[in-house]
Enzyme design. Structure first.
Site, PDB file in Angstrom:
ATOM      1  N   ARG A 181     -20.319  32.381  36.481  1.00 35.77           N
ATOM      2  CA  ARG A 181     -21.219  31.232  36.675  1.00 35.77           C
ATOM      3  C   ARG A 181     -22.090  31.465  37.898  1.00 35.77           C
ATOM      4  O   ARG A 181     -23.300  31.209  37.875  1.00 35.77           O
ATOM      5  CB  ARG A 181     -20.426  29.930  36.820  1.00 35.77           C
ATOM      6  CG  ARG A 181     -19.755  29.458  35.544  1.00 35.77           C
ATOM      7  CD  ARG A 181     -19.062  28.127  35.727  1.00 35.77           C
ATOM      8  NE  ARG A 181     -20.018  27.030  35.884  1.00 35.77           N
ATOM      9  CZ  ARG A 181     -19.673  25.786  36.216  1.00 35.77           C
ATOM     10  NH1 ARG A 181     -18.391  25.483  36.430  1.00 35.77           N
ATOM     11  NH2 ARG A 181     -20.585  24.849  36.338  1.00 35.77           N
ATOM     12  N   CYS A 240     -19.467  23.570  44.508  1.00 35.50           N
ATOM     13  CA  CYS A 240     -19.038  24.087  43.202  1.00 35.50           C
ATOM     14  C   CYS A 240     -20.062  23.635  42.178  1.00 35.50           C
ATOM     15  O   CYS A 240     -21.257  23.720  42.417  1.00 35.50           O
ATOM     16  CB  CYS A 240     -17.631  23.593  42.870  1.00 35.50           C
ATOM     17  SG  CYS A 240     -17.443  21.789  42.962  1.00 35.50           S
TER      18      CYS A 240
END
Length: 276
Positions: A181, A240
């Site tokens: 990611r 995050c």
């Protein structure tokens, strides 16, 4: 209670299970989280919903997918859940604390409640250790939570400050998402793949050993020591996807004896929607 470990072991929880001041909370997430809780959870554990109890969901462009609720609203939530200033709170989820357990821990610490711990290994490890389970829809008597503060006490940073940090060689931005990611190879949740400019990747999974338990304090200190030696703690920011999993790394840092650095709650979900 500042010297209390932020992580509690299953055998330790078993010892204090009969404490009348103990409050245990199940904060697993997902579309079937509540129904899974109703099928099986740790005895006396009360379900807490990430979206309605631990966040104020709006448009992700303004605050990300899981922005913090208003401070005063969270205080009311604590009272509704049966938490007062004397409560010993233990939190778990089904993702080794990497889901909403660490987020709830951070929020409680941020209102000044230090007697709070995350269960090492979460639901699965407790079940493997034969911790008593229940299928009752448990609850604690409502109470009133009176905080000494009127706003969050742990350090946060907003998008405008993150933008400044991307151009500051004395600052560091830490992305705790999985490497694919961060690298922009895949993005299963947000609209755009990639990462904040100049962010470093310290995946949260590295906080755990091969058994899904937190690594030792010494191992975590070794993992993060270079980061904390090279930068002023006030210029270290963790994020995050939506400000939830980043708290897992903040928990690990606190466990290892570091000061808790900045949390960027909006995280990639906010940043990526603003064309920055």
């Amino acid at each position: 209670m500042q010297n209390q470990s932020p992580i509690i072991e299953v055998d330790e929880l078993l010892i204090i299970a009969g404490n009348p001041n103990l409050r245990i909370f199940d904060v697993r997430t997902g579309p079937v989280a509540k129904s899974d809780y109703q099928k099986k959870h740790l005895e006396n554990a009360v379900f807490v919903d990430l979206n309605s109890d631990l966040a104020a969901i709006g448009h992700p462009k303004n605050g990300g997918r899981h922005p913090l609720p208003k401070f005063e609203n969270f205080i009311k939530t604590l009272g509704r859940l049966g938490i007062n200033k004397d409560s010993r709170v233990v939190i778990y989820d089904d993702k080794n604390g990497a889901n909403a357990a660490a987020r709830f821990w951070w929020m409680l610490r941020a209102v000044g409640h230090n007697n709070v711990q995350v269960l090492n290994g979460g639901l699965q490890f407790a079940e493997n250790q034969n911790y008593p389970l229940s299928s009752l829809d448990d609850s604690y008597p409502g109470t009133e939570y009176i905080s000494d503060y009127e706003d969050w006490q742990l350090p946060q940073i907003r998008m405008v400050d993150v933008k400044k940090a991307t151009q500051d060689s004395d600052a560091v931005i830490v992305d705790v998402r999985e490497a694919p990611r961060y690298q922009g190879i895949t993005e299963p949740i947000d609209l755009v793949a990639g990462h904040i400019p100049n962010a470093k990747n310290f995946p949260f999974i590295d906080n755990l050993d091969e058994n899904g338990l937190f690594k030792s304090r010494e191992a975590l200190r070794n993992l993060y020591s270079e980061l904390f030696e090279d930068y002023d703690k006030n210029k270290i920011t963790f994020h995050c996807g939506s400000g939830v999993t980043a708290c897992h790394s903040l928990l690990a840092l606190d466990y290892a004896g570091f000061d808790i650095p900045n949390l960027y709650v909006g995280s990639w979900s906010e940043w990526s929607r603003n064309g920055l």
